[in-house]
Motif scaffolding. Structure first.
Motif, PDB file in Angstrom:
ATOM      1  N   CYS A  34      -4.451  71.219   0.751  1.00  0.00           N
ATOM      2  CA  CYS A  34      -5.840  71.555   0.425  1.00  0.00           C
ATOM      3  C   CYS A  34      -6.480  72.413   1.510  1.00  0.00           C
ATOM      4  CB  CYS A  34      -6.656  70.282   0.215  1.00  0.00           C
ATOM      5  SG  CYS A  34      -6.272  69.394  -1.294  1.00  0.00           S
ATOM      6  N   PHE A  35      -6.240  72.075   2.775  1.00  0.00           N
ATOM      7  CA  PHE A  35      -6.825  72.850   3.863  1.00  0.00           C
ATOM      8  C   PHE A  35      -6.293  74.280   3.848  1.00  0.00           C
ATOM      9  CE2 PHE A  35      -7.233  74.005   8.454  1.00  0.00           C
ATOM     10  CZ  PHE A  35      -8.616  73.933   8.534  1.00  0.00           C
ATOM     11  N   PHE A  36      -4.998  74.421   3.571  1.00  0.00           N
ATOM     12  CA  PHE A  36      -4.410  75.757   3.476  1.00  0.00           C
ATOM     13  C   PHE A  36      -5.016  76.530   2.310  1.00  0.00           C
ATOM     14  CE2 PHE A  36      -0.890  78.410   1.668  1.00  0.00           C
ATOM     15  CZ  PHE A  36      -1.008  79.429   2.581  1.00  0.00           C
ATOM     16  N   ALA A  37      -5.142  75.878   1.146  1.00  0.00           N
ATOM     17  CA  ALA A  37      -5.700  76.544  -0.033  1.00  0.00           C
ATOM     18  C   ALA A  37      -7.156  76.933   0.192  1.00  0.00           C
ATOM     19  CB  ALA A  37      -5.575  75.631  -1.255  1.00  0.00           C
ATOM     20  N   LEU A  66      -0.574  71.237   8.336  1.00  0.00           N
ATOM     21  CA  LEU A  66      -0.159  69.850   8.561  1.00  0.00           C
ATOM     22  C   LEU A  66      -0.525  69.412   9.979  1.00  0.00           C
ATOM     23  CD1 LEU A  66       1.244  67.421   7.256  1.00  0.00           C
ATOM     24  CD2 LEU A  66       3.401  68.293   8.172  1.00  0.00           C
ATOM     25  N   TYR A  67      -0.321  70.290  10.928  1.00  0.00           N
ATOM     26  CA  TYR A  67      -0.708  70.004  12.320  1.00  0.00           C
ATOM     27  C   TYR A  67      -2.204  69.723  12.400  1.00  0.00           C
ATOM     28  CZ  TYR A  67      -2.167  71.168  17.069  1.00  0.00           C
ATOM     29  OH  TYR A  67      -2.757  71.165  18.303  1.00  0.00           O
ATOM     30  N   TRP A  68      -3.025  70.569  11.747  1.00  0.00           N
ATOM     31  CA  TRP A  68      -4.466  70.353  11.724  1.00  0.00           C
ATOM     32  C   TRP A  68      -4.785  68.993  11.109  1.00  0.00           C
ATOM     33  CZ3 TRP A  68      -7.153  69.351   7.290  1.00  0.00           C
ATOM     34  CH2 TRP A  68      -8.525  69.186   7.444  1.00  0.00           C
ATOM     35  N   CYS A  69      -4.116  68.677  10.011  1.00  0.00           N
ATOM     36  CA  CYS A  69      -4.384  67.433   9.296  1.00  0.00           C
ATOM     37  C   CYS A  69      -4.049  66.214  10.158  1.00  0.00           C
ATOM     38  CB  CYS A  69      -3.591  67.405   7.999  1.00  0.00           C
ATOM     39  SG  CYS A  69      -3.910  65.929   7.044  1.00  0.00           S
ATOM     40  N   VAL A  70      -2.895  66.235  10.800  1.00  0.00           N
ATOM     41  CA  VAL A  70      -2.487  65.095  11.630  1.00  0.00           C
ATOM     42  C   VAL A  70      -3.440  64.926  12.812  1.00  0.00           C
ATOM     43  CG1 VAL A  70      -0.661  64.227  13.152  1.00  0.00           C
ATOM     44  CG2 VAL A  70      -0.079  65.147  10.906  1.00  0.00           C
ATOM     45  N   THR A  71      -3.815  66.013  13.466  1.00  0.00           N
ATOM     46  CA  THR A  71      -4.736  65.887  14.603  1.00  0.00           C
ATOM     47  C   THR A  71      -6.123  65.445  14.147  1.00  0.00           C
ATOM     48  OG1 THR A  71      -5.283  68.237  14.535  1.00  0.00           O
ATOM     49  CG2 THR A  71      -3.552  67.547  16.082  1.00  0.00           C
ATOM     50  N   THR A  72      -6.516  65.810  12.942  1.00  0.00           N
ATOM     51  CA  THR A  72      -7.823  65.402  12.430  1.00  0.00           C
ATOM     52  C   THR A  72      -7.803  63.942  11.981  1.00  0.00           C
ATOM     53  OG1 THR A  72      -8.288  67.665  11.735  1.00  0.00           O
ATOM     54  CG2 THR A  72      -9.625  65.934  10.748  1.00  0.00           C
ATOM     55  N   LEU A  73      -6.775  63.557  11.218  1.00  0.00           N
ATOM     56  CA  LEU A  73      -6.691  62.179  10.735  1.00  0.00           C
ATOM     57  C   LEU A  73      -6.531  61.170  11.871  1.00  0.00           C
ATOM     58  CD1 LEU A  73      -4.461  62.411   7.531  1.00  0.00           C
ATOM     59  CD2 LEU A  73      -6.844  61.686   7.663  1.00  0.00           C
ATOM     60  N   THR A  74      -5.805  61.554  12.902  1.00  0.00           N
ATOM     61  CA  THR A  74      -5.599  60.638  14.022  1.00  0.00           C
ATOM     62  C   THR A  74      -6.750  60.677  15.018  1.00  0.00           C
ATOM     63  OG1 THR A  74      -4.336  62.307  15.227  1.00  0.00           O
ATOM     64  CG2 THR A  74      -3.084  60.746  13.872  1.00  0.00           C
ATOM     65  N   THR A  75      -7.755  61.439  14.730  1.00  0.00           N
ATOM     66  CA  THR A  75      -8.961  61.616  15.548  1.00  0.00           C
ATOM     67  C   THR A  75      -8.653  62.196  16.920  1.00  0.00           C
ATOM     68  OG1 THR A  75      -9.033  59.363  16.465  1.00  0.00           O
ATOM     69  CG2 THR A  75     -10.145  59.719  14.363  1.00  0.00           C
ATOM     70  N   VAL A  76      -7.496  62.845  17.083  1.00  0.00           N
ATOM     71  CA  VAL A  76      -7.178  63.535  18.332  1.00  0.00           C
ATOM     72  C   VAL A  76      -7.970  64.830  18.380  1.00  0.00           C
ATOM     73  CG1 VAL A  76      -5.360  64.689  19.646  1.00  0.00           C
ATOM     74  CG2 VAL A  76      -4.908  62.501  18.550  1.00  0.00           C
TER      75      VAL A  76
END
Length: 171
Positions: A34-37, A66-76
């Motif tokens: 979704c973020f890419f789209a 995916l990198y953006w998503c993981v860093t965002t979801l993990t609150t990093v």
């Protein structure tokens, strides 16, 4: 489902952990797509254009998403890939909110597991004290008390899913 032994309980907990991780991976994949789209729809103002990824391979954009998503979801949230358009910002806020809810649920589950065992032990102690008091105030024989005491303990183990098959056959 009645859990009958330690192995079954361990497998059940492992399966629950696996489902939790698989759900997280699928959610991260969906958020990355979704973020890419959303970035691609943003045209020259979106994050892919800012990073010069408009002509890059889809896999490169997916990995960055995916990198953006993981860093965002993990609150990093390193801040190297940031939302630029309003829709990207709104989507990022939504993902951050879901990430916080996910961590809250995980912490609540672990806390319930840790402190729930103390509650169960206290409940067993209360039941056994009540049984002891009842045995003292009635004409219960020691053999009857012993059998009831064992029954309460085995029932507790069965409720916890730790009883081996055939463990209550002597009742």
């Amino acid at each position: 489902v009645i859990k009958t032994d330690y192995y079954t309980t361990t497998v059940t907990r492992g399966a629950t952990l696996f489902r939790f991780q698989l759900t997280g991976l699928i959610f991260a994949h969906c958020c990355a797509c979704c973020f890419f789209a959303i970035g691609a729809v943003g045209g020259a103002e979106g994050w892919p254009a800012f990073w010069g990824l408009t002509d890059a391979a889809v896999t490169t954009c997916y990995v960055r998403s995916l990198y953006w998503c993981v860093t965002t979801l993990t609150t990093v949230g390193y801040g190297d890939i940031v939302p630029l358009t309003e829709i990207e910002i709104i989507f990022t806020c939504l993902v951050m909110f879901i990430g916080v809810l996910g961590y809250s649920a995980a912490v609540a589950t672990v806390s319930a597991e840790l402190f729930g065992s103390d509650t169960k032990k206290e409940a067993l102690r209360t039941r056994l004290k009540t049984l002891t008091h009842f045995a003292r105030t009635t004409a219960m024989t020691f053999d009857e008390f012993r059998r009831l005491h064992r029954h309460v303990e085995l029932k507790n183990k069965m409720d916890e899913g730790m009883m081996t098959q055939g463990g209550g056959a002597d009742l």
